[in-house]
Design an enzyme around this catalytic site. Sequence first.
Site, PDB file in Angstrom:
ATOM      1  N   SER A 276       0.860  -1.173   0.000  1.00  0.00           N
ATOM      2  CA  SER A 276       0.000   0.000   0.000  1.00  0.00           C
ATOM      3  C   SER A 276       0.895   1.221   0.000  1.00  0.00           C
ATOM      4  O   SER A 276       1.943   1.222   0.651  1.00  0.00           O
ATOM      5  CB  SER A 276      -0.887  -0.029   1.262  1.00  0.00           C
ATOM      6  OG  SER A 276      -2.138   0.535   1.019  1.00  0.00           O
TER       7      SER A 276
ATOM      8  N   LYS B  92     -14.806  -6.900  -4.931  1.00  0.00           N
ATOM      9  CA  LYS B  92     -15.815  -6.503  -5.907  1.00  0.00           C
ATOM     10  C   LYS B  92     -15.679  -5.008  -6.177  1.00  0.00           C
ATOM     11  O   LYS B  92     -15.272  -4.278  -5.279  1.00  0.00           O
ATOM     12  CB  LYS B  92     -17.234  -6.847  -5.445  1.00  0.00           C
ATOM     13  CG  LYS B  92     -17.624  -6.379  -4.061  1.00  0.00           C
ATOM     14  CD  LYS B  92     -17.881  -4.955  -3.732  1.00  0.00           C
ATOM     15  CE  LYS B  92     -18.602  -4.012  -4.611  1.00  0.00           C
ATOM     16  NZ  LYS B  92     -18.846  -2.697  -3.893  1.00  0.00           N
TER      17      LYS B  92
HETATM   18  P1  NAP Z   1     -10.448   2.932  -0.257  1.00  0.00           P
HETATM   19  O1  NAP Z   1     -10.285   2.820   1.217  1.00  0.00           O
HETATM   20  O2  NAP Z   1     -10.759   4.263  -0.841  1.00  0.00           O
HETATM   21  O3  NAP Z   1      -9.206   2.341  -1.069  1.00  0.00           O
HETATM   22  C1  NAP Z   1      -8.467   1.241  -0.657  1.00  0.00           C
HETATM   23  C2  NAP Z   1      -6.993   1.549  -0.782  1.00  0.00           C
HETATM   24  O4  NAP Z   1      -6.601   1.443  -2.156  1.00  0.00           O
HETATM   25  C3  NAP Z   1      -6.610   2.954  -0.382  1.00  0.00           C
HETATM   26  O5  NAP Z   1      -6.468   3.093   1.001  1.00  0.00           O
HETATM   27  C4  NAP Z   1      -5.314   3.181  -1.134  1.00  0.00           C
HETATM   28  O6  NAP Z   1      -4.218   2.726  -0.359  1.00  0.00           O
HETATM   29  C5  NAP Z   1      -5.475   2.290  -2.360  1.00  0.00           C
HETATM   30  N1  NAP Z   1      -5.714   3.149  -3.518  1.00  0.00           N
HETATM   31  C6  NAP Z   1      -6.619   4.141  -3.637  1.00  0.00           C
HETATM   32  N2  NAP Z   1      -6.530   4.732  -4.848  1.00  0.00           N
HETATM   33  C7  NAP Z   1      -5.549   4.080  -5.493  1.00  0.00           C
HETATM   34  C8  NAP Z   1      -4.971   4.223  -6.766  1.00  0.00           C
HETATM   35  N3  NAP Z   1      -5.403   5.152  -7.630  1.00  0.00           N
HETATM   36  N4  NAP Z   1      -3.971   3.400  -7.106  1.00  0.00           N
HETATM   37  C9  NAP Z   1      -3.530   2.455  -6.254  1.00  0.00           C
HETATM   38  N5  NAP Z   1      -4.044   2.274  -5.013  1.00  0.00           N
HETATM   39  C10 NAP Z   1      -5.032   3.088  -4.654  1.00  0.00           C
HETATM   40  O7  NAP Z   1     -11.604   1.955  -0.764  1.00  0.00           O
HETATM   41  P2  NAP Z   1     -12.397   0.808  -0.017  1.00  0.00           P
HETATM   42  O8  NAP Z   1     -13.657   1.373   0.531  1.00  0.00           O
HETATM   43  O9  NAP Z   1     -11.522   0.030   0.874  1.00  0.00           O
HETATM   44  O10 NAP Z   1     -12.836  -0.047  -1.305  1.00  0.00           O
HETATM   45  C11 NAP Z   1     -11.881  -0.780  -2.044  1.00  0.00           C
HETATM   46  C12 NAP Z   1     -12.624  -1.823  -2.854  1.00  0.00           C
HETATM   47  O11 NAP Z   1     -13.368  -2.653  -1.947  1.00  0.00           O
HETATM   48  C13 NAP Z   1     -13.634  -1.231  -3.827  1.00  0.00           C
HETATM   49  O12 NAP Z   1     -13.655  -1.964  -5.015  1.00  0.00           O
HETATM   50  C14 NAP Z   1     -14.969  -1.369  -3.080  1.00  0.00           C
HETATM   51  O13 NAP Z   1     -16.071  -1.514  -3.964  1.00  0.00           O
HETATM   52  C15 NAP Z   1     -14.741  -2.651  -2.306  1.00  0.00           C
HETATM   53  N6  NAP Z   1     -15.566  -2.739  -1.101  1.00  0.00           N
HETATM   54  C16 NAP Z   1     -15.681  -1.673  -0.249  1.00  0.00           C
HETATM   55  C17 NAP Z   1     -16.545  -1.763   0.833  1.00  0.00           C
HETATM   56  C18 NAP Z   1     -16.706  -0.624   1.820  1.00  0.00           C
HETATM   57  O14 NAP Z   1     -17.586  -0.691   2.698  1.00  0.00           O
HETATM   58  N7  NAP Z   1     -15.929   0.439   1.760  1.00  0.00           N
HETATM   59  C19 NAP Z   1     -17.280  -2.925   1.062  1.00  0.00           C
HETATM   60  C20 NAP Z   1     -17.080  -4.020   0.223  1.00  0.00           C
HETATM   61  C21 NAP Z   1     -16.226  -3.902  -0.867  1.00  0.00           C
HETATM   62  P3  NAP Z   1      -2.780   3.440  -0.505  1.00  0.00           P
HETATM   63  O15 NAP Z   1      -3.022   4.900  -0.751  1.00  0.00           O
HETATM   64  O16 NAP Z   1      -2.106   3.150   0.801  1.00  0.00           O
HETATM   65  O17 NAP Z   1      -2.130   2.763  -1.683  1.00  0.00           O
END
Ligand code: NAP
Length: 310
Positions: free
Chosen positions: A39, A93
């Site tokens: 990450s 997903k």
């Molecule tokens: P998030 O916290 O916004 O993103 C996850 C991590 O991905 C970030 O902390 C970041 O880590 C990395 N990231 C973000 N933008 C990036 C980029 N442009 N390039 C590379 N790495 C990047 O999102 P999330 O809510 O965890 O969701 C991630 C996935 O899980 C999505 O597909 C979502 O649909 C799925 N999901 C989410 C939930 C929910 O409740 N939030 C539930 C089920 C599934 P670093 O900056 O440290 O690299």
Amino acid sequence: MSSSAPIRLGIVGVGKIVRDQHLPALAKDKDYRLVAAASRNATVDGVANFATIEDMLASDVQIDAVSLCQPPQVRHKAARAALLAGKHVFLEKPPGATVSEVEDLKAIAARQGVSLFASWHSRYAASVEAARSFLAGTTIRSAAIDWKEDVRRWHPNQDWIWQAGGFGVFDPGINALSIATHILPPMFVTSARLDFPENRDAPIAAEIAFRASSGQTVNASFDWRQTGPQTWNITADTEAGAMLLSSGGAKLAIDGKVVHEAPDTEYPSLYRRFAEIVRAGKSDTDLAPLQHVADAFMLGRRNVVEAFFD
Ligand code: NAP
């Protein structure tokens, strides 16, 4: 893989879903040993940490599988690198930003002889199987999906979700479709209206009409502007009564009487399924929910609505 050794796992994109679900599920699962994280801005305690998946794959840490939890727009590049390095891959997903890029991953996984898992956590909600059994034993006249939540509450400051390929309201909506495609007869999009805020590249709401081959209509209503109580319901009018699958698949009622409800085990169940396919040398990549989203974007009328600000 031997059937007893723990799967040595690397996790990528340490953000909201990793902290809310993946780490707690893995901490209790003897089938896995979390050995690494990649990450750019976060680390996980007690494992080897890397800034990128490329650094993780090039390191001498022994990894059997990776879970990819970044936004969908960057998932394919990471998945391709992991598959080519011979790792089994768990995709959060939605499994990708397009249908064809996931087809590409399926082909690479098959060539490499490793497992690819397109995970759909909502399919493992507590009452989904009970709803599927109920519907399989009756005749469905029509069905409806109402998935309405408050984006400010669930996705604060997530810019990627509003960008092209971020899915907008289809990010939660695809969870509903992952359940619908599991419990309802095969269906296809017949019309759609997508509401785009004038300052965003992804929709804040959508109305989608589906029809099953056998003729029944299924109307889906997704909205991210719902404050107060949240709605994650699938209803069906059937010859055996009115079905309501509510709370995102957690609770099943027939004619108003709750017939099934149990505690949430979505992510432990996803990891159990991933271990099962890894040990069996198989993949699990149903893309039906993603295909419906693609079709809604293909057929949908674009409707511009007022700007959205966090
Ligand atoms: P998030 O916290 O916004 O993103 C996850 C991590 O991905 C970030 O902390 C970041 O880590 C990395 N990231 C973000 N933008 C990036 C980029 N442009 N390039 C590379 N790495 C990047 O999102 P999330 O809510 O965890 O969701 C991630 C996935 O899980 C999505 O597909 C979502 O649909 C799925 N999901 C989410 C939930 C929910 O409740 N939030 C539930 C089920 C599934 P670093 O900056 O440290 O690299």
